[in-house]
Scaffold this active site. Sequence first.
Site, PDB file in Angstrom:
ATOM      1  N   GLU A 223     -23.711  -7.212  -6.105  1.00 19.51           N
ATOM      2  CA  GLU A 223     -24.587  -8.299  -6.579  1.00 19.51           C
ATOM      3  C   GLU A 223     -25.467  -8.850  -5.470  1.00 19.51           C
ATOM      4  O   GLU A 223     -26.573  -9.313  -5.720  1.00 19.51           O
ATOM      5  CB  GLU A 223     -23.740  -9.448  -7.174  1.00 19.51           C
ATOM      6  CG  GLU A 223     -23.559  -9.303  -8.662  1.00 19.51           C
ATOM      7  CD  GLU A 223     -23.015 -10.548  -9.353  1.00 19.51           C
ATOM      8  OE1 GLU A 223     -23.061 -10.578 -10.586  1.00 19.51           O
ATOM      9  OE2 GLU A 223     -22.523 -11.475  -8.681  1.00 19.51           O
TER      10      GLU A 223
ATOM     11  N   HIS B  37      -5.622  12.109  -4.291  1.00 19.77           N
ATOM     12  CA  HIS B  37      -5.323  13.135  -5.291  1.00 19.77           C
ATOM     13  C   HIS B  37      -6.265  13.039  -6.477  1.00 19.77           C
ATOM     14  O   HIS B  37      -5.965  13.507  -7.564  1.00 19.77           O
ATOM     15  CB  HIS B  37      -3.863  12.998  -5.731  1.00 19.77           C
ATOM     16  CG  HIS B  37      -2.911  13.201  -4.590  1.00 19.77           C
ATOM     17  ND1 HIS B  37      -2.374  14.419  -4.265  1.00 19.77           N
ATOM     18  CD2 HIS B  37      -2.473  12.330  -3.635  1.00 19.77           C
ATOM     19  CE1 HIS B  37      -1.606  14.299  -3.193  1.00 19.77           C
ATOM     20  NE2 HIS B  37      -1.663  13.026  -2.788  1.00 19.77           N
TER      21      HIS B  37
ATOM     22  N   LYS C 251     -27.568 -11.675 -20.204  1.00 21.87           N
ATOM     23  CA  LYS C 251     -27.038 -12.956 -20.700  1.00 21.87           C
ATOM     24  C   LYS C 251     -27.905 -13.461 -21.845  1.00 21.87           C
ATOM     25  O   LYS C 251     -27.398 -13.913 -22.877  1.00 21.87           O
ATOM     26  CB  LYS C 251     -27.044 -13.996 -19.572  1.00 21.87           C
ATOM     27  CG  LYS C 251     -25.939 -13.811 -18.570  1.00 21.87           C
ATOM     28  CD  LYS C 251     -25.893 -14.985 -17.618  1.00 21.87           C
ATOM     29  CE  LYS C 251     -24.995 -14.717 -16.435  1.00 21.87           C
ATOM     30  NZ  LYS C 251     -25.087 -15.714 -15.393  1.00 21.87           N
TER      31      LYS C 251
END
Length: 490
Positions: free
Chosen positions: A316, A345, A459
């Site tokens: 951000e 792995h 938003k």
Amino acid sequence: MPRYNNSQWKQSMKLKYDFNNMLEGKVDVASQHPSFQKKVGAITREDLEKAMPALEKARRSIARKWGRPSKMMAWAKLPYNQKTVVKDILAAAQSIRRNFTHLVVFGIGGSALGPIAVQQALNHLRYNELPDDKRGGPKLYVEDNVDPERMAALLDVVELDKTCFIIITKSGGTSETMAQTLIAFDLLKRTLGEGAIARQVIAVTDKAKGNLAKIAAEYGLKKFVVPDGVGGRFSELCPVGLLPAAVCGIDIEELLAGAAYMDELCREEDLTKNLGYMAGLISYLSMKKGKNIQVFIPYSDALKYMSDWFAQLWAESLGKKYSLRGKVVHTGQTPVKALGVTDQHSQVQLYAEGPFDKVITFLGVGDYRTTYAIPGGFDDMPSVSFLSGHTLNELIQSEQYATEMSLTHAGKLNQTITLPEVNAFTLGQLMFFQQVQTTVCGELLGIDAFDQPGVEEGKINTYALLGRPGFEEEKKALDAQQKKEAQYIL
Ligand code: PA5
């Protein structure tokens, strides 16, 4: 006397930042072929020398912003200016511990990732499962999503009348946190009566702005303030992180002391010896060389969620379209979360042999808090029995070192941060170090590391979709868009 006042102990707990494997002559020695050298993109002595004036300029610019709330640098003062706040937090924490068996934190992003990371690092790894007398405080649930199944599951396990809710939102209006607030208020009202709200809910928000501040005033909630100029992802060391941590028995004064120590180290005049500034510079230079990805791999389950906290801070803060001068720059380095040894792995094959587009940051631990011996057995199987007589500590540390070496040999830039041990003092250092590193890197990139304009559109679309007043036009546009797209959804 707290142990962090002992200068010998303090020095023995100093975080170490090792960037040898980012440099020419170390990471690029497997072949002298120019095409290999170019792909590796090692940082040269010349790169470092040339960048020093810019780093010096960054320091002056950061110093000018220091303490000016509008410039969002107030986080740097948190280790020093919270004596009264800490006292208040400790008193509230004691009362919560006395009265509640469950603590639910509602918040998202910077209002949740720090509390999760600190709890994982500094409390028992099976904290919630410990018997009551072995836990430092109530069971903790940090709820940073609005998945309906998760909410239902939470409500299945908490005992409402013994649950304290801490609602954290800096802006005071984040939809996810407000939805959680509505649910908590409704439940408390219906089940225990309106009076339960003031007894069981605590707000952490802006001193005056936003809906949560209004709600807190209306319902007479106990409230802690997110100081001006402290952004969400830089807020762990204010009441956002300190309150839940203190309730769960974490030494928040030691956490702040660790941050203060790192601040002191990042004031080192000689920038070539300054941890935070060099880390910011090294990241910046790696980005200039096309390393668009940073893998963050702690070799410690305790530090596992530091990856999530750092990923938000890094993504951000540095992922920006515009420079401070308004030029389109599209900066950023994609953080990837990993865990050692588990992801050896899973992901390390890619890091060793895949594209040369990454920096791998190892986060190691000097002394784990436990030593676990690997017992004897299977004597007739040397490929198993060689492990006997060693410890899990040796195994995890050897695997980290071996992976560092193999990546270096493959020409993959990597660096290592080491905490002498995981405790509140070293964690405070680590968080402050990464905040300085991010700030310095943002400054070198010429962007605003403290805003997040890119998440605004999402938003607004959510408000429109859910019918928030004032977003009618956006709703119409979204409906039209959805109609158009229908033919390509099979
Ligand atoms: O770093 C930030 O500012 C954001 O990620 C916020 O923390 C996040 O959006 C939550 O915001 P708030 O604390 O205002 O609810």
